[in-house]
Design a protein around this motif. Structure first.
Motif, PDB file in Angstrom:
ATOM      1  N   ILE A  62       6.986  19.794  34.597  1.00 52.41           N
ATOM      2  CA  ILE A  62       5.378  20.503  34.713  1.00 52.41           C
ATOM      3  C   ILE A  62       4.678  19.255  34.031  1.00 52.41           C
ATOM      4  CG2 ILE A  62       4.065  22.216  33.958  1.00 52.41           C
ATOM      5  CD1 ILE A  62       6.275  24.373  34.256  1.00 52.41           C
ATOM      6  N   PHE A  63       5.222  18.792  32.759  1.00 55.23           N
ATOM      7  CA  PHE A  63       4.491  17.751  32.297  1.00 55.23           C
ATOM      8  C   PHE A  63       4.238  16.498  32.981  1.00 55.23           C
ATOM      9  CE2 PHE A  63       3.274  14.634  28.948  1.00 55.23           C
ATOM     10  CZ  PHE A  63       2.630  15.127  28.233  1.00 55.23           C
ATOM     11  N   GLY A  64       5.404  16.289  33.508  1.00 55.97           N
ATOM     12  CA  GLY A  64       5.260  14.990  34.513  1.00 55.97           C
ATOM     13  C   GLY A  64       4.109  15.230  35.550  1.00 55.97           C
ATOM     14  N   LEU A  65       4.242  16.289  36.293  1.00 52.34           N
ATOM     15  CA  LEU A  65       3.323  16.485  37.444  1.00 52.34           C
ATOM     16  C   LEU A  65       1.887  16.628  37.020  1.00 52.34           C
ATOM     17  CD1 LEU A  65       5.675  19.413  39.095  1.00 52.34           C
ATOM     18  CD2 LEU A  65       5.072  17.240  40.108  1.00 52.34           C
ATOM     19  N   LYS A 197      11.336  11.978  23.888  1.00 52.49           N
ATOM     20  CA  LYS A 197      12.301  11.282  23.271  1.00 52.49           C
ATOM     21  C   LYS A 197      13.233  10.262  24.268  1.00 52.49           C
ATOM     22  CE  LYS A 197      13.067  15.016  20.196  1.00 52.49           C
ATOM     23  NZ  LYS A 197      14.068  16.107  19.476  1.00 52.49           N
ATOM     24  N   ASN A 198      12.627   9.480  24.960  1.00 51.26           N
ATOM     25  CA  ASN A 198      12.830   8.447  25.899  1.00 51.26           C
ATOM     26  C   ASN A 198      13.560   8.948  26.884  1.00 51.26           C
ATOM     27  OD1 ASN A 198      11.936   6.870  23.684  1.00 51.26           O
ATOM     28  ND2 ASN A 198      13.991   5.815  23.123  1.00 51.26           N
ATOM     29  N   SER A 199      12.996   9.928  27.565  1.00 47.69           N
ATOM     30  CA  SER A 199      13.542  10.555  28.831  1.00 47.69           C
ATOM     31  C   SER A 199      12.728   9.948  29.824  1.00 47.69           C
ATOM     32  CB  SER A 199      13.294  12.085  28.653  1.00 47.69           C
ATOM     33  OG  SER A 199      13.654  12.495  29.957  1.00 47.69           O
ATOM     34  N   LEU A 200      13.450   9.488  30.811  1.00 46.93           N
ATOM     35  CA  LEU A 200      12.818   8.831  31.980  1.00 46.93           C
ATOM     36  C   LEU A 200      12.170  10.061  33.010  1.00 46.93           C
ATOM     37  CD1 LEU A 200      15.158   6.069  32.977  1.00 46.93           C
ATOM     38  CD2 LEU A 200      13.210   5.851  31.779  1.00 46.93           C
ATOM     39  N   LEU A 201      12.638  11.198  32.853  1.00 44.29           N
ATOM     40  CA  LEU A 201      12.346  12.367  33.837  1.00 44.29           C
ATOM     41  C   LEU A 201      10.886  12.507  33.874  1.00 44.29           C
ATOM     42  CD1 LEU A 201      13.149  14.416  36.050  1.00 44.29           C
ATOM     43  CD2 LEU A 201      13.695  15.970  34.299  1.00 44.29           C
ATOM     44  N   PRO A 202      10.238  12.663  32.966  1.00 43.34           N
ATOM     45  CA  PRO A 202       8.726  13.174  32.980  1.00 43.34           C
ATOM     46  C   PRO A 202       7.850  12.093  33.254  1.00 43.34           C
ATOM     47  CG  PRO A 202       9.380  13.197  30.675  1.00 43.34           C
ATOM     48  CD  PRO A 202      10.910  13.135  31.430  1.00 43.34           C
ATOM     49  N   SER A 203       8.122  11.075  32.817  1.00 45.23           N
ATOM     50  CA  SER A 203       7.373   9.593  33.032  1.00 45.23           C
ATOM     51  C   SER A 203       7.623   9.185  34.593  1.00 45.23           C
ATOM     52  CB  SER A 203       7.551   8.557  32.272  1.00 45.23           C
ATOM     53  OG  SER A 203       9.106   8.123  32.095  1.00 45.23           O
ATOM     54  N   SER A 204       8.634   9.261  35.070  1.00 43.76           N
ATOM     55  CA  SER A 204       9.319   9.267  36.357  1.00 43.76           C
ATOM     56  C   SER A 204       8.334  10.034  37.356  1.00 43.76           C
ATOM     57  CB  SER A 204      10.659   9.175  36.836  1.00 43.76           C
ATOM     58  OG  SER A 204      11.151   8.138  35.854  1.00 43.76           O
ATOM     59  N   ALA A 206       5.714  11.699  36.711  1.00 43.35           N
ATOM     60  CA  ALA A 206       4.079  11.293  36.562  1.00 43.35           C
ATOM     61  C   ALA A 206       3.878  10.223  37.337  1.00 43.35           C
ATOM     62  CB  ALA A 206       4.010  10.992  35.042  1.00 43.35           C
ATOM     63  N   HIS A 207       4.961   9.173  37.578  1.00 40.94           N
ATOM     64  CA  HIS A 207       4.548   8.137  38.290  1.00 40.94           C
ATOM     65  C   HIS A 207       4.603   8.244  39.846  1.00 40.94           C
ATOM     66  CE1 HIS A 207       5.286   3.271  38.094  1.00 40.94           C
ATOM     67  NE2 HIS A 207       4.909   3.801  39.262  1.00 40.94           N
ATOM     68  N   PHE A 208       5.692   8.866  40.399  1.00 45.18           N
ATOM     69  CA  PHE A 208       5.645   9.115  41.537  1.00 45.18           C
ATOM     70  C   PHE A 208       4.719  10.245  42.114  1.00 45.18           C
ATOM     71  CE2 PHE A 208       9.385  12.203  41.031  1.00 45.18           C
ATOM     72  CZ  PHE A 208       8.585  13.306  41.683  1.00 45.18           C
ATOM     73  N   THR A 209       4.330  11.111  41.082  1.00 43.08           N
ATOM     74  CA  THR A 209       2.902  11.981  41.535  1.00 43.08           C
ATOM     75  C   THR A 209       1.800  11.248  41.824  1.00 43.08           C
ATOM     76  OG1 THR A 209       4.033  13.848  40.327  1.00 43.08           O
ATOM     77  CG2 THR A 209       1.818  14.161  40.519  1.00 43.08           C
ATOM     78  N   LEU A 210       1.489  10.239  40.889  1.00 46.99           N
ATOM     79  CA  LEU A 210       0.330   9.646  41.386  1.00 46.99           C
ATOM     80  C   LEU A 210       0.353   8.807  42.444  1.00 46.99           C
ATOM     81  CD1 LEU A 210      -2.504   8.436  40.207  1.00 46.99           C
ATOM     82  CD2 LEU A 210      -1.199   6.563  39.178  1.00 46.99           C
ATOM     83  N   ASN A 211       1.513   8.117  42.714  1.00 44.88           N
ATOM     84  CA  ASN A 211       1.737   7.411  43.637  1.00 44.88           C
ATOM     85  C   ASN A 211       1.761   8.054  45.225  1.00 44.88           C
ATOM     86  OD1 ASN A 211       1.687   4.938  42.302  1.00 44.88           O
ATOM     87  ND2 ASN A 211       4.176   4.820  42.521  1.00 44.88           N
ATOM     88  N   ILE A 212       2.323   9.087  45.148  1.00 48.19           N
ATOM     89  CA  ILE A 212       2.415   9.957  46.183  1.00 48.19           C
ATOM     90  C   ILE A 212       0.869  10.632  46.703  1.00 48.19           C
ATOM     91  CG2 ILE A 212       3.211  12.075  47.297  1.00 48.19           C
ATOM     92  CD1 ILE A 212       5.793  11.654  46.030  1.00 48.19           C
ATOM     93  N   LEU A 213       0.239  10.965  45.702  1.00 44.04           N
ATOM     94  CA  LEU A 213      -1.285  11.444  45.950  1.00 44.04           C
ATOM     95  C   LEU A 213      -2.037  10.380  46.464  1.00 44.04           C
ATOM     96  CD1 LEU A 213      -1.783  13.441  42.834  1.00 44.04           C
ATOM     97  CD2 LEU A 213      -1.696  14.449  45.023  1.00 44.04           C
ATOM     98  N   ILE A 214      -1.766   9.131  45.904  1.00 39.76           N
ATOM     99  CA  ILE A 214      -2.679   7.948  46.419  1.00 39.76           C
ATOM    100  C   ILE A 214      -2.175   7.587  47.939  1.00 39.76           C
ATOM    101  CG2 ILE A 214      -2.895   5.418  46.235  1.00 39.76           C
ATOM    102  CD1 ILE A 214      -2.751   5.865  43.437  1.00 39.76           C
ATOM    103  N   LEU A 215      -0.993   7.811  48.542  1.00 40.55           N
ATOM    104  CA  LEU A 215      -0.538   7.659  49.619  1.00 40.55           C
ATOM    105  C   LEU A 215      -1.220   8.813  50.639  1.00 40.55           C
ATOM    106  CD1 LEU A 215       3.273   6.917  49.523  1.00 40.55           C
ATOM    107  CD2 LEU A 215       1.616   5.538  50.613  1.00 40.55           C
ATOM    108  N   LEU A 216      -1.099   9.881  50.097  1.00 38.83           N
ATOM    109  CA  LEU A 216      -1.671  11.213  50.900  1.00 38.83           C
ATOM    110  C   LEU A 216      -3.136  11.270  51.127  1.00 38.83           C
ATOM    111  CD1 LEU A 216       0.746  13.895  49.758  1.00 38.83           C
ATOM    112  CD2 LEU A 216       0.828  12.597  51.988  1.00 38.83           C
ATOM    113  N   PHE A 217      -3.829  10.613  49.997  1.00 37.92           N
ATOM    114  CA  PHE A 217      -5.274  10.974  49.866  1.00 37.92           C
ATOM    115  C   PHE A 217      -6.094   9.754  49.918  1.00 37.92           C
ATOM    116  CE2 PHE A 217      -3.482  14.777  48.239  1.00 37.92           C
ATOM    117  CZ  PHE A 217      -3.796  15.781  49.073  1.00 37.92           C
TER     118      PHE A 217
END
Length: 217
Positions: A62-65, A197-204, A206-217
């Motif tokens: 949820i935080f990443g999104l 604590k150095n988890s790649l999940l939330p930052s990843s 967040a990263h693909f959420t932004l990129n996908i939104l840019i792709l779509l809009f």
């Protein structure tokens, strides 16, 4: 002259797959230097499943999104701030125009539905995890052993910015014009990485959420 990678969606897809090298090459080099296995280096980057609860997992998702979505909506203001209130004042409107005109474009032009879906899937399983694995997991992880965490975050975000406006492919005007935007996103992602604590999940995410939104809009 602008580099438009999006004019050929098939080429864009092929180049996107190469981002896996962002993880494999540094891990391979580090494994040789540090006398560790490649698998151990990948685990140090963050590519390992850590014991966690469903609640904590959902919080990361949820935080990443949320971070990715928020940055999507404020990115225009961030670009405007750096471009109009800093770069343009310091270097002039012509400098900014040159920077924009020579930027690398990765927005696909007239992609088919299948190509668009493939690009979104690549964002989720390759681009976001690999960039986060290198810029956050590898750079922050390795540099933090030799400098303060704040400096590691700044260093990681600096390299992240240059990766997206590469000096050997775009002029100085493009680097200066867009550096603030990418640096800001790098800071956001780094803080997310450190916060969990150095988890790649939330930052990843967040990263693909932004990129996908840019792709779509």
């Amino acid at each position: 002259m602008a580099i438009n990678l999006g004019k050929d969606p098939t080429l864009l897809i092929s180049l996107s797959l190469l981002e896996i090298l962002l993880v494999l090459l540094p891990a391979l080099i580090a494994s040789k230097v540090e006398k560790k296995s490649l698998l151990d280096e990948l685990k140090e980057m963050g590519f390992q499943r850590k014991p966690t609860t469903l609640r904590k997992m959902l919080l990361k998702v949820i935080f990443g999104l949320l971070i990715g979505t928020i940055f999507f909506f404020v990115s225009g203001y961030i670009i405007s701030f750096f471009v109009n209130f800093i770069v343009q004042i310091l270097f002039g409107a012509q400098f900014v125009t040159e920077g924009i005109n020579n930027a690398i474009s990765t927005t696909p032009i007239n992609p088919t539905i299948i190509q668009l879906i493939i690009l979104m899937v690549i964002q989720v399983i390759i681009i976001a995890p690999c960039e986060e694995g290198f810029f956050r997991g590898f750079l922050i992880g390795k540099s933090h052993n030799k400098m303060k965490l704040l400096y590691s975050i700044i260093f990681s975000s600096f390299i992240f910015s240059l990766y997206h406006v590469p000096p050997f492919f775009v002029p100085l005007s493009t680097i200066v014009t867009f550096f603030g935007y990418y640096f800001s996103f790098g800071i956001f992602l780094s803080l997310t990485f450190v916060l969990f604590k150095n988890s790649l999940l939330p930052s990843s995410i967040a990263h693909f959420t932004l990129n996908i939104l840019i792709l779509l809009f």
